[in-house]
Design a protein around this motif. Structure first.
Motif, short mmCIF file in Angstrom:
data_model
loop_
_atom_site.label_atom_id
_atom_site.label_comp_id
_atom_site.label_asym_id
_atom_site.label_seq_id
_atom_site.Cartn_x
_atom_site.Cartn_y
_atom_site.Cartn_z
N ARG A 216 40.87 -44.87 28.78
CA ARG A 216 40.02 -44.82 29.93
C ARG A 216 39.62 -43.50 30.54
O ARG A 216 38.80 -43.27 31.10
N SER A 241 42.22 -47.38 23.21
CA SER A 241 43.12 -48.07 23.75
C SER A 241 42.38 -49.41 24.21
O SER A 241 41.10 -49.66 24.07
N GLN A 255 40.54 -51.11 18.22
CA GLN A 255 41.71 -51.11 19.28
C GLN A 255 43.06 -51.01 18.60
O GLN A 255 43.32 -51.49 17.72
N VAL A 256 43.75 -50.01 19.07
CA VAL A 256 45.24 -49.75 18.62
C VAL A 256 46.19 -50.28 19.50
O VAL A 256 45.97 -50.13 20.69
N THR A 259 48.00 -55.73 20.81
CA THR A 259 46.99 -56.93 20.72
C THR A 259 45.68 -56.21 19.77
O THR A 259 44.97 -56.84 19.49
N SER A 274 47.04 -43.10 28.36
CA SER A 274 48.38 -42.78 29.18
C SER A 274 49.54 -42.90 28.29
O SER A 274 50.59 -42.42 28.53
N GLN A 278 52.55 -51.15 25.33
CA GLN A 278 51.58 -51.65 24.29
C GLN A 278 50.71 -50.78 23.33
O GLN A 278 50.43 -51.46 22.28
N HIS A 279 50.52 -49.89 23.93
CA HIS A 279 49.52 -48.97 22.97
C HIS A 279 50.48 -48.42 22.12
O HIS A 279 50.19 -47.97 20.92
N ASN A 293 45.92 -35.03 27.84
CA ASN A 293 45.76 -35.66 28.98
C ASN A 293 45.99 -34.68 30.03
O ASN A 293 46.45 -33.62 30.13
P1 FAD Z 1 45.11 -45.63 31.40
O1 FAD Z 1 46.49 -46.12 31.57
O2 FAD Z 1 44.25 -45.74 32.67
O3 FAD Z 1 45.62 -44.09 31.14
C1 FAD Z 1 44.25 -43.16 31.21
C2 FAD Z 1 44.67 -41.58 30.88
O4 FAD Z 1 43.93 -40.85 30.91
C3 FAD Z 1 45.58 -41.23 32.41
O5 FAD Z 1 46.92 -40.98 31.62
C4 FAD Z 1 44.89 -40.08 32.67
O6 FAD Z 1 45.78 -38.93 33.10
C5 FAD Z 1 44.15 -39.56 31.59
N1 FAD Z 1 42.91 -38.75 32.06
C6 FAD Z 1 41.97 -39.47 32.97
N2 FAD Z 1 40.76 -38.41 32.78
C7 FAD Z 1 41.10 -37.74 31.80
C8 FAD Z 1 40.40 -36.50 31.34
N3 FAD Z 1 39.10 -35.97 31.89
N4 FAD Z 1 41.28 -35.73 30.37
C9 FAD Z 1 42.33 -35.87 29.92
N5 FAD Z 1 43.01 -36.98 30.49
C10 FAD Z 1 42.29 -37.79 31.23
N6 FAD Z 1 46.92 -51.42 25.44
C11 FAD Z 1 46.55 -50.89 24.46
O7 FAD Z 1 45.90 -49.85 24.20
N7 FAD Z 1 46.57 -51.67 23.10
C12 FAD Z 1 46.79 -52.87 23.22
O8 FAD Z 1 46.84 -53.47 22.00
C13 FAD Z 1 47.37 -53.62 24.36
N8 FAD Z 1 47.89 -54.72 24.32
C14 FAD Z 1 48.27 -55.25 25.55
C15 FAD Z 1 48.90 -56.48 25.57
C16 FAD Z 1 49.28 -57.04 26.72
C17 FAD Z 1 49.94 -58.35 26.82
C18 FAD Z 1 49.24 -56.35 27.93
C19 FAD Z 1 49.92 -56.92 29.32
C20 FAD Z 1 48.64 -55.12 27.76
C21 FAD Z 1 48.07 -54.63 26.80
N9 FAD Z 1 47.65 -53.50 26.61
C22 FAD Z 1 47.10 -52.82 25.44
C23 FAD Z 1 47.05 -52.44 28.04
C24 FAD Z 1 48.04 -51.44 28.35
O9 FAD Z 1 49.18 -52.01 29.13
C25 FAD Z 1 47.27 -50.46 29.15
O10 FAD Z 1 46.86 -51.03 30.29
C26 FAD Z 1 46.42 -49.81 28.22
O11 FAD Z 1 46.78 -49.11 27.19
C27 FAD Z 1 45.78 -48.51 29.16
O12 FAD Z 1 44.71 -47.60 28.34
P2 FAD Z 1 44.76 -46.24 28.91
O13 FAD Z 1 45.70 -45.30 28.48
O14 FAD Z 1 43.37 -45.91 27.95
O15 FAD Z 1 44.14 -46.18 30.39
#
Ligand code: FAD
Length: 326
Positions: A216, A241, A255-256, A259, A274, A278-279, A293
């Motif tokens: 994200r 993610s 997707q890693v 799921t 982050s 799950q990731h 990050n």
């Molecule tokens: P966020 O958690 O929002 O993290 C974004 C990160 O980016 C933050 O740490 C922030 O500090 C950083 N950031 C922001 N801007 C910048 C920048 N400019 N430069 C550097 N860093 C920055 N997730 C998966 O990934 N894979 C799965 O297979 C998966 N399966 C799931 C299954 C279930 C049943 C459930 C409930 C959830 C699942 N999830 C899965 C979702 C998981 O819980 C998280 O919501 C998801 O991984 C978050 O994605 P993210 O790290 O990209 O986003």
């Protein structure tokens, strides 16, 4: 008492997860002091049996029949159910692919036994000799270890990529047994009329040695262009993610995680991810992890071999320039 792996082939090509399961299956069979058997179903596929032996099977049961040419739930269930009932294996392992996820529960119901789906760990209990099947539960927040003490066979589907690929032994020898398959057209209630292959440029991130993954924190679809450039300079592919996939920035194939796909590349670069549990479940066995990050307290930073605190839009272009200048 034997341990079975139901080998999956498509168009005459063995799926990698089946070979991974042979590696783990051999370990379980050794702990039980028994044989590892692979079941190979399809049409004109006998030549694949030798590969299964090279990867660890002591014996291959070949179910070769024109009606097994394409996978159908009815055809494969009926053929495999019969041979299971005849030979009574102790354990049956199946890859948690689309086909395995369809076949496993149907077969378990016919055999009146249980099935633990989507396992990420397998072992044998030293005392009871039962199979210990571990899988994520409660949205991945805890790992549950499940036993099936009162029913046989013990059955599990296993996620691709969680077990390492064993080294093939070219000199290994084993038994190949052709099993007579009694199938009629009327046994199969569905007809495969045509197989249409997707025209999308599919990536197989589970095979990649280098993965540059975005989350994200990328903020937009365009951010992936930067990751693609870095990935291509490193000879790798792009991962993501779930948050990035759900935002529609990149396809689900990338997707890693729990799921998504389980990967274990030599190098995993997590950018703007982050590190939700799950990731991590899908990438924590990578050989070397770099996390980029803005937040030094993001969970991914604590499992990274190299944690870079900074804005990915500053760090990655610098990295690209350095690599190009090298
Ligand atoms: P966020 O958690 O929002 O993290 C974004 C990160 O980016 C933050 O740490 C922030 O500090 C950083 N950031 C922001 N801007 C910048 C920048 N400019 N430069 C550097 N860093 C920055 N997730 C998966 O990934 N894979 C799965 O297979 C998966 N399966 C799931 C299954 C279930 C049943 C459930 C409930 C959830 C699942 N999830 C899965 C979702 C998981 O819980 C998280 O919501 C998801 O991984 C978050 O994605 P993210 O790290 O990209 O986003």
């Amino acid at each position: 008492m034997s341990v079975w792996v139901i080998a999956e082939q498509r168009d005459g090509n063995l799926q990698k997860v089946s070979l991974e399961l042979l590696g783990k299956g051999k370990e379980l069979a050794n702990k039980l002091g028994t044989n590892l058997v692979a079941v190979l179903a399809g049409y004109e596929i006998e030549k694949l049996a030798k590969t299964l032996i090279r990867y660890g099977a002591d014996e291959v049961l070949v179910l070769d029949h024109i009606l097994l040419k394409n996978y159908t739930t009815d055809g494969y269930t009926k053929a495999i159910e019969k041979v299971v009932k005849c030979k009574n294996p102790e354990i049956i392992l199946i890859g948690a692919t689309n086909i395995g996820r369809d076949l496993g529960p149907r077969l378990a119901a016919r055999l009146k036994t249980g099935l633990t789906a989507d396992c990420t760990g397998l072992d044998i209990d030293e005392n009871s000799k039962n199979l210990l099947m571990t899988r994520p539960a409660f949205g991945g927040n805890l790992m549950a270890t499940i036993e099936c003490p009162n029913h046989r066979p013990q059955m599990a589907t296993v996620r691709p990529g969680v077990f390492p690929l064993p080294c093939p032994d070219e000199k290994r020898e084993g038994k190949i047994q052709k099993i007579e398959v009694d199938l009629k057209e009327k046994d199969i209630r569905t007809v495969v009329e045509k197989i249409v292959k997707s025209l999308e440029d599919k990536v197989d991130i589970t095979e990649a040695k280098v993965i540059v993954s975005g989350g994200r924190g990328l903020g937009s679809k365009e951010g992936f262009e930067l990751l693609k450039e870095l990935a291509s300079l490193l000879g790798g592919v792009v991962g993501a993610s779930r948050a990035a996939v759900d935002s529609g920035w990149i396809g689900k194939d990338h997707q890693v995680g729990q799921t998504g796909k389980t990967v274990r590349p030599k190098l995993y670069i997590a950018c703007g991810i982050s590190g939700a549990i799950q990731h991590l479940a899908g990438m924590q066995d990578s050989e070397y992890i770099i996390a980029i990050n803005k937040d030094e307290n993001a969970p991914i930073m604590s499992i990274a071999d190299l944690a870079i605190v900074g804005d990915l839009y500053k760090v990655i272009p610098e990295l690209i320039n350095e690599i190009k200048a090298y």
